[in-house]
Scaffold this motif. Sequence first.
Motif, short mmCIF file in Angstrom:
data_model
loop_
_atom_site.label_atom_id
_atom_site.label_comp_id
_atom_site.label_asym_id
_atom_site.label_seq_id
_atom_site.Cartn_x
_atom_site.Cartn_y
_atom_site.Cartn_z
N PRO A 157 0.47 -1.36 0.30
CA PRO A 157 0.03 0.10 0.10
C PRO A 157 1.08 1.10 0.47
O PRO A 157 -0.24 2.14 -0.24
N ASN A 158 2.53 0.84 0.59
CA ASN A 158 2.86 2.81 1.01
C ASN A 158 3.23 2.62 -0.53
O ASN A 158 4.53 3.82 -0.29
N ARG A 159 3.79 2.06 -1.46
CA ARG A 159 4.91 1.73 -2.17
C ARG A 159 4.81 2.39 -3.12
O ARG A 159 6.59 3.13 -3.29
N MET A 160 3.47 2.57 -4.21
CA MET A 160 3.96 4.31 -4.81
C MET A 160 3.92 5.13 -4.48
O MET A 160 5.27 6.35 -4.57
N GLN A 161 3.76 5.86 -3.16
CA GLN A 161 4.06 7.18 -2.14
C GLN A 161 5.42 6.62 -1.89
O GLN A 161 6.69 7.90 -2.51
N GLU A 162 6.18 5.40 -1.75
CA GLU A 162 7.62 5.87 -1.49
C GLU A 162 8.63 6.15 -2.60
O GLU A 162 9.48 6.82 -2.87
N LEU A 163 7.92 5.89 -3.90
CA LEU A 163 8.82 5.64 -4.86
C LEU A 163 8.64 7.29 -5.43
O LEU A 163 9.63 8.06 -5.87
N LEU A 164 7.72 7.91 -5.06
CA LEU A 164 7.48 9.41 -5.85
C LEU A 164 8.11 9.82 -4.14
O LEU A 164 9.08 11.64 -5.26
N GLU A 165 7.95 9.47 -3.31
CA GLU A 165 9.02 10.52 -2.12
C GLU A 165 9.95 10.36 -1.78
O GLU A 165 10.81 11.15 -2.43
#
Length: 109
Positions: free
Chosen positions: A76-84
Amino acid sequence: MEDINFYESVYALVREIPVGRVTSYGAIAKALGRDGAARMVGYAMANAGNVRPSVPAHRVLNSKGELSAKAAFGHPNRMQELLEKEGVKIKKDRVVDFKTVFWNPLDEL
């Protein structure tokens, strides 16, 4: 066959999105001359995980700047982690300065 070629065109364009920038499904569709085909771009992104060379699908969001496809990234947090990791600020599953980091292929290519 047309959809396969469309997908390849989507992947090629998404590979052009600079690090630290994001775009929308609709902007990709419009740039490819398929205005109104945002959903097809979404389908292409859903299949991008196995494509080589890799496709930075995490940089493609919905028109509100929301991480609407985050479930496709396995965690669930992978997309956010990649962007951040690229310097894009996220708050409550939405890009904070969406208009500032928005990459419009029609204007920038």
